[in-house]
Write an enzyme that holds these catalytic residues in place. Structure first.
Site, PDB file in Angstrom:
ATOM      1  N   ALA A 131      52.732  72.771  -3.370  1.00 58.42           N
ATOM      2  CA  ALA A 131      53.053  71.741  -4.354  1.00 58.42           C
ATOM      3  C   ALA A 131      52.234  70.495  -4.073  1.00 58.42           C
ATOM      4  CB  ALA A 131      54.550  71.448  -4.326  1.00 58.42           C
ATOM      5  N   SER A 132      52.600  69.392  -4.685  1.00 56.47           N
ATOM      6  CA  SER A 132      51.775  68.194  -4.618  1.00 56.47           C
ATOM      7  C   SER A 132      51.813  67.523  -3.246  1.00 56.47           C
ATOM      8  CB  SER A 132      52.238  67.190  -5.675  1.00 56.47           C
ATOM      9  OG  SER A 132      53.607  66.865  -5.473  1.00 56.47           O
ATOM     10  N   GLN A 135      52.947  72.305   1.469  1.00 56.03           N
ATOM     11  CA  GLN A 135      52.929  73.732   1.184  1.00 56.03           C
ATOM     12  C   GLN A 135      53.776  74.448   2.228  1.00 56.03           C
ATOM     13  OE1 GLN A 135      48.634  74.282   1.275  1.00 56.03           O
ATOM     14  NE2 GLN A 135      48.759  75.426   3.199  1.00 56.03           N
ATOM     15  N   VAL A 136      54.202  75.668   1.875  1.00 59.64           N
ATOM     16  CA  VAL A 136      55.149  76.413   2.704  1.00 59.64           C
ATOM     17  C   VAL A 136      54.549  77.757   3.107  1.00 59.64           C
ATOM     18  CG1 VAL A 136      57.439  77.473   2.792  1.00 59.64           C
ATOM     19  CG2 VAL A 136      57.111  75.304   1.577  1.00 59.64           C
ATOM     20  N   LYS A 154      57.170  74.298   6.509  1.00 58.76           N
ATOM     21  CA  LYS A 154      56.630  73.385   5.511  1.00 58.76           C
ATOM     22  C   LYS A 154      55.732  72.371   6.198  1.00 58.76           C
ATOM     23  CE  LYS A 154      58.203  69.997   2.036  1.00 58.76           C
ATOM     24  NZ  LYS A 154      59.402  69.439   1.370  1.00 58.76           N
ATOM     25  N   ASP A 289      65.384  66.548  -6.722  1.00 62.37           N
ATOM     26  CA  ASP A 289      64.110  67.161  -7.138  1.00 62.37           C
ATOM     27  C   ASP A 289      64.342  68.629  -7.481  1.00 62.37           C
ATOM     28  OD1 ASP A 289      61.416  67.077  -7.727  1.00 62.37           O
ATOM     29  OD2 ASP A 289      60.770  67.502  -5.686  1.00 62.37           O
TER      30      ASP A 289
END
Length: 514
Positions: A131-132, A135-136, A154, A289
């Site tokens: 994602a922005s 990352q995972v 993460k 979120d």
């Protein structure tokens, strides 16, 4: 307002206009000034966007502009009822399918962050989601003396803090520009709104705080059903690394897989909405979120699984009561209650009429009753809300911005799961239960306990005040022959004894009132 931040702002506007960002907004439902602004921005669209309506390049443009713009796109992706089905689908890639950073950097990031404990993380996969902000990766945790565990690791994107700060500088510039050029926008307090979002995203840049958020929420929901979150492995947590248990689930946007697993989507939508309301109203602490990239369905139980607790919302008792009363007012069609609560918290100035505002609220609420989500045009509802906020000179409450944004996200995800969703019917058990508890004996006892706690704190300060008063009195006696100090000493005595009297009066008033 720096020249650099202003330039970034105009550059962002140019890029967004070129890639069709303004074409997805419900211009027909917006006030004339906003509608005119969107029409002017659309003159800059690429010919392909204007011809086909496709915004396939917008994802990449938002990613290049920075994480704050990606967050905006993620929110739009949850509202196909507002931006259109195709636009929402095009934007959904922002939720967890962004380009990952160089995998060669991963070992170094882990070693620097975790030291020798980084070696306990083995079998690290390619990015599962990007994602922005981060990352995972999936990995195996092999801690000494323990059974190996499957975990999610993460990692923040390298350099993300600098990109974020550049984003917020340009957003501040935009807010100040709006306040300068449009006096009418000042009631919306754009700078305060940006400051609220800035604070929440600063917290997102420290994964130790996210680990703490998971821990706090786990305590809040330990007796709940229907909503599951991961567990933190604290030995593998650092400012830019977070390790949690791996959660096996079906992405909540994969409706086909959910149906194949035999999960009731209507029940899943209800669990999602009710869990969010329970967290917000009961606990005052909620996941802020909840876009589809952070939500999954448990194939075994049909429960909601939530991940990514980087952005959390917190509201006080008064704000929780406001939310509960507003929802209950709409559920029971008590629009006078809804209107009065808006006045109580300062959304609407006291110079306005409660009765007139109740009538305006009725004009929104009545068409929604008895309708399913599929029958409601949220674009029209938003347009009507814009008109009403202007008509009644409504003020923004920055501390409620995250709550409002989160409700938009959650309601959008829930209605995609269940197009026949009736938000009022689903919300009533949670809202009604909380209000009955607050008005009942247990709620009264908790209020009394809060009063007694404050009395105890005040009483605990009394000896110190008495000691200070005695000291001042002793000094006063010693200096009684110094006329020039007499006035000052007398003033000190008056102030100290007045403070003591106020505290004692407060204790008496609370005891009598309880």
């Amino acid at each position: 307002m720096s020249i650099a931040s202003t330039f970034r702002l105009f550059h962002a506007g140019w890029v967004l206009a070129r890639e069709g960002a303004f074409s997805v907004l419900p211009a027909q439902a917006l006030p004339p000034m906003m509608k005119a602004g969107i029409s002017m921005a659309r003159l800059l669209e690429r010919r392909a966007v204007r011809k086909t309506g496709s915004i396939e390049r917008l994802n990449a443009a938002l990613h290049k502009l920075g994480p704050s713009y990606v967050k905006f796109g993620q929110t739009l992706a949850t509202r196909p009822d507002i931006v259109g089905i195709q636009a929402a689908a095009d934007l959904s890639g922002l939720q967890d399918k962004m380009p990952p950073f160089d995998p060669k950097l991963v070992p170094g990031i882990l070693k620097t962050a975790l030291g020798d404990k980084a070696a306990q993380l083995t079998e690290i996969s390619e990015p599962i989601a990007a994602a922005s902000i981060a990352q995972v990766h999936k990995a195996r945790l092999r801690a000494p003396g323990e059974v190996p565990k499957l975990v999610a690791v993460k990692m923040l994107r390298p350099g993300i803090a600098e990109r974020f700060h550049a984003d917020t500088d340009s957003l501040y510039a935009g807010a100040r520009l709006a306040e300068t050029l449009s006096p009418a926008s000042r009631r919306l307090r754009p700078t305060e709104v940006v400051r609220t979002l800035d604070h929440s995203m600063r917290l997102e840049l420290d994964l130790r705080l996210e680990a703490a958020a998971i821990s706090e929420m786990a305590e809040n929901i330990r007796n709940d059903e229907g909503f599951v979150i991961p567990q933190v492995h604290w030995d593998q947590v650092a400012q830019n690394v977070l390790t949690t248990s791996w959660m096996h689930g079906i992405p909540i946007r994969d409706h086909a897989a959910i149906d194949k697993a035999g999960i009731d989507r209507k029940a899943l939508a209800a669990k999602l909405l009710q869990s969010f309301l329970r967290h917000a109203i009961r606990d005052g602490y909620f996941h802020a979120d909840m876009h589809p990239g952070n939500l999954f369905a448990d194939p075994r139980t049909g429960d909601v699984i939530a991940v990514d607790f980087g952005i959390m919302g917190r509201i006080g008792k008064d704000e929780r009561r406001f939310l509960a009363d507003i929802l209950y007012g709409f559920i029971t069609r008590n629009y006078r209650l809804v209107a009065q609560r808006h006045f109580d918290v300062g959304y609407v100035p006291k110079t306005q009429s409660v009765e007139d505002f109740a009538l305006a609220i009725r004009s929104i609420g009545e068409p929604l009753h008895g309708r399913t989500a599929a029958d409601i045009s949220m674009a029209k509802v938003l347009g009507q809300l814009f008109t009403i906020t202007d008509l009644f000179d409504m003020q923004t409450r920055p501390e409620l911005v995250l709550l409002q944004k989160s409700m938009v996200l959650v309601e959008g995800v829930a209605r995609t799961l269940d197009p026949d969703l009736d938000i009022w019917t689903v919300a009533e058990p949670v809202v009604g239960e909380w209000l009955r508890r607050e008005e009942g004996p247990l709620g009264r006892i908790e209020d009394l306990a809060g009063h007694l706690s404050r009395i105890g704190e005040a009483a605990g300060r009394v000896p110190a005040l008495i000691a200070q008063a005695e000291l001042a009195l002793a000094e006063h006696r010693a200096m009684v022959n110094r006329p020039r100090d007499r006035l000052m000493r007398n003033t000190v005595l008056v102030v100290l004894f007045a403070a003591l009297g106020l505290i004692l009066a407060l204790i008496w008033r609370v005891l009598v009132g309880s």
